[in-house]
Design a protein around this motif. Sequence first.
Motif, PDB file in Angstrom:
ATOM      1  N   LYS A  27      45.814  59.651  33.295  1.00 37.64           N
ATOM      2  CA  LYS A  27      45.682  59.996  34.709  1.00 37.64           C
ATOM      3  C   LYS A  27      45.209  61.439  34.813  1.00 37.64           C
ATOM      4  O   LYS A  27      45.816  62.349  34.240  1.00 37.64           O
ATOM      5  CB  LYS A  27      47.019  59.811  35.436  1.00 37.64           C
ATOM      6  N   THR A  78      48.392  66.256  45.297  1.00 40.93           N
ATOM      7  CA  THR A  78      49.076  65.464  46.323  1.00 40.93           C
ATOM      8  C   THR A  78      50.567  65.305  46.067  1.00 40.93           C
ATOM      9  O   THR A  78      51.391  65.641  46.906  1.00 40.93           O
ATOM     10  CB  THR A  78      48.417  64.068  46.434  1.00 40.93           C
ATOM     11  N   SER A 128      41.800  61.168  40.034  1.00 40.62           N
ATOM     12  CA  SER A 128      41.796  61.719  41.387  1.00 40.62           C
ATOM     13  C   SER A 128      40.519  62.549  41.520  1.00 40.62           C
ATOM     14  O   SER A 128      39.702  62.584  40.619  1.00 40.62           O
ATOM     15  CB  SER A 128      43.011  62.627  41.580  1.00 40.62           C
ATOM     16  N   GLY A 129      40.394  63.215  42.626  1.00 40.51           N
ATOM     17  CA  GLY A 129      39.278  64.149  42.781  1.00 40.51           C
ATOM     18  C   GLY A 129      38.265  63.761  43.830  1.00 40.51           C
ATOM     19  O   GLY A 129      37.414  64.574  44.196  1.00 40.51           O
ATOM     20  N   ALA A 130      38.326  62.514  44.331  1.00 42.34           N
ATOM     21  CA  ALA A 130      37.295  62.078  45.284  1.00 42.34           C
ATOM     22  C   ALA A 130      37.303  62.972  46.527  1.00 42.34           C
ATOM     23  O   ALA A 130      36.252  63.435  46.980  1.00 42.34           O
ATOM     24  CB  ALA A 130      37.524  60.620  45.667  1.00 42.34           C
ATOM     25  N   ILE A 131      38.495  63.228  47.050  1.00 41.19           N
ATOM     26  CA  ILE A 131      38.547  63.999  48.298  1.00 41.19           C
ATOM     27  C   ILE A 131      38.072  65.424  48.049  1.00 41.19           C
ATOM     28  O   ILE A 131      37.223  65.955  48.784  1.00 41.19           O
ATOM     29  CB  ILE A 131      39.965  63.954  48.916  1.00 41.19           C
ATOM     30  N   ASP A 164      40.556  55.331  48.928  1.00 42.58           N
ATOM     31  CA  ASP A 164      41.000  56.168  50.048  1.00 42.58           C
ATOM     32  C   ASP A 164      40.206  55.937  51.326  1.00 42.58           C
ATOM     33  O   ASP A 164      40.692  56.210  52.413  1.00 42.58           O
ATOM     34  CB  ASP A 164      40.846  57.652  49.673  1.00 42.58           C
ATOM     35  N   ASN A 201      40.615  54.619  40.936  1.00 41.87           N
ATOM     36  CA  ASN A 201      41.130  55.550  41.946  1.00 41.87           C
ATOM     37  C   ASN A 201      41.648  54.711  43.105  1.00 41.87           C
ATOM     38  O   ASN A 201      41.352  53.520  43.210  1.00 41.87           O
ATOM     39  CB  ASN A 201      40.022  56.503  42.419  1.00 41.87           C
ATOM     40  N   ASP A 205      49.663  58.427  46.235  1.00 44.28           N
ATOM     41  CA  ASP A 205      49.307  59.428  45.232  1.00 44.28           C
ATOM     42  C   ASP A 205      48.932  58.697  43.954  1.00 44.28           C
ATOM     43  O   ASP A 205      49.367  57.563  43.737  1.00 44.28           O
ATOM     44  CB  ASP A 205      50.481  60.374  44.981  1.00 44.28           C
ATOM     45  N   ASN A 206      48.143  59.360  43.134  1.00 42.11           N
ATOM     46  CA  ASN A 206      47.623  58.669  41.953  1.00 42.11           C
ATOM     47  C   ASN A 206      48.602  58.629  40.784  1.00 42.11           C
ATOM     48  O   ASN A 206      48.366  57.922  39.817  1.00 42.11           O
ATOM     49  CB  ASN A 206      46.299  59.314  41.516  1.00 42.11           C
ATOM     50  N   THR A 239      43.694  65.985  40.522  1.00 42.22           N
ATOM     51  CA  THR A 239      42.691  66.857  41.152  1.00 42.22           C
ATOM     52  C   THR A 239      42.742  68.245  40.525  1.00 42.22           C
ATOM     53  O   THR A 239      41.697  68.863  40.269  1.00 42.22           O
ATOM     54  CB  THR A 239      42.977  66.972  42.666  1.00 42.22           C
TER      55      THR A 239
HETATM   56  N1  LIG Z   1      42.872  59.505  45.582  1.00 39.75           N
HETATM   57  C1  LIG Z   1      42.815  60.933  45.854  1.00 39.75           C
HETATM   58  C2  LIG Z   1      43.822  61.714  45.038  1.00 39.75           C
HETATM   59  C3  LIG Z   1      45.259  61.464  45.335  1.00 39.75           C
HETATM   60  C4  LIG Z   1      46.218  62.211  44.376  1.00 39.75           C
HETATM   61  O1  LIG Z   1      47.277  61.754  44.031  1.00 39.75           O
HETATM   62  O2  LIG Z   1      45.805  63.417  43.901  1.00 39.75           O
HETATM   63  P1  LIG Z   1      46.510  64.225  42.682  1.00 39.75           P
HETATM   64  O3  LIG Z   1      47.874  64.664  43.096  1.00 39.75           O
HETATM   65  O4  LIG Z   1      45.610  65.336  42.467  1.00 39.75           O
HETATM   66  O5  LIG Z   1      46.519  63.302  41.511  1.00 39.75           O
HETATM   67  C5  LIG Z   1      41.436  61.494  45.518  1.00 39.75           C
HETATM   68  O6  LIG Z   1      40.709  60.919  44.711  1.00 39.75           O
HETATM   69  O7  LIG Z   1      41.101  62.532  46.074  1.00 39.75           O
END
Ligand SMILES: N[C@@H](CCC(=O)OP(=O)(O)O)C(=O)O
Length: 375
Positions: free
Chosen positions: A18, A218, A57-60, A144, A141, A155-156, A21
């Motif tokens: 995993k 997150t 993660s990282g899409a946003i 979202d 992912n 959360d991921n 971000t």
């Molecule tokens: N699915 C979202 C991330 C959600 C998430 O849990 O973020 P993180 O805490 O950085 O692993 C994205 O791709 O921006």
Amino acid sequence: MSSSGRNAVRAARRVVVKIGTNALTNATGRFNRAHFEALGEDLLWAAQGRELVVVSSGAIALGVERLGLPARPKDIPGKQACAAVGQSRLMQAYEEAFGKADRRVAQVLLTHGDVQDRRRYLNVKHALERLIEAGVVPVINENDTVSVDELKFGDNDTLAGLVAGVVEADVLVVLSDVEGLFTADPRKDPNARLLSQVDAVTPELLALAGGSGSLVGTGGMATKIRAAARVTELGVRCLITSGAVPGRLRSVLSGEPVGTLFETSGSRRSARMAWIAHALKPKGKLIVDPGAREAVVTSKRSLLPSGIRLVEGDFGRGDPVDLVDEQGQVFARGLSSYDDGELRKIAGLKSADIESVLGYRYLDEAVHRDDLAVL
Ligand SMILES: N[C@@H](CCC(=O)OP(=O)(O)O)C(=O)O
Ligand SMILES: Nc1ncnc2c1ncn2[C@@H]1O[C@H](COP(=O)(O)OP(=O)(O)O)[C@@H](O)[C@H]1O
């Protein structure tokens, strides 16, 4: 410290990694390309001779950057839009990283609804198995852009824990921006000490964990510990370490004593029980008396209507419900044999009276033992 867990990590064949971000961006939330290149090398190394699944993660964050926004939007449509823009950039980065060694990647976007129903859960499992079999690295992912509120994993870390269970991984490696679990949030407490191994996730341990210390992360440490607790119950070891240090993933998978290793617990849940306990979101609550709690938790028995004090929520037959004691503590989750209206009528009654009250009877049990996971 026992080295057997580290040896088992070194011998792991199927690994879920995993990537948070924080492991992909710099302090201002911008995609750290140089850093990602190093991480990509580590991932390629990890994919040699192992079956690798990435939860990224990282899409946003990447969407925020691509759209030139000053900060991460707080509203849901704003986040949805950023995720849509950023997800394709994210995949492009993984395509390039794995493409260097001619390895294939596959984008898999999941919502919580995809695992709520047993049939859909198995569909996800079969698709992932086929990709792995074909030597492809699934890059997963949360979807979202379409998942909001109750459809969300949120959360991921939670998503990665679920994926590790679905693919029956040997190890889940959580790459963040910290070396592992500390005795306190190291961003705030300079005296915080790294815990090298955790044998059991206790409430005291959960209390060590703060939320995300950054603007882009997150879940923070709490969601990582919960994910670790869930997977170790399934026999999957979990390692939390830093994705910000080049080579860390290699060190971890080589069995070196870096990061925090969560050891597997003695008792294992079956895949179905894990699905009930962790993949489902409850649609209602059954508040039960102390005798019923004791029967379920200690004697491993079914929940009978006679032990139910109160029924909350709107649910159908077969829907997931939480079993709650009179202090409000959720102690089990299971599939209800009756809908909420039926249960309201038969709560507190003996099983022998179900038929005379309802005019029919499906089962004597409100929640059958086979459909019940103690938490
Ligand atoms: N699915 C979202 C991330 C959600 C998430 O849990 O973020 P993180 O805490 O950085 O692993 C994205 O791709 O921006
Ligand atoms: N006990 C703790 N040990 C380590 N980190 C902690 C602890 N409590 C809170 N944290 C915070 O959790 C953060 C990692 O979580 P998060 O920001 O969600 O990252 P990610 O993007 O990797 O999911 C760390 O940067 C740290 O500030």
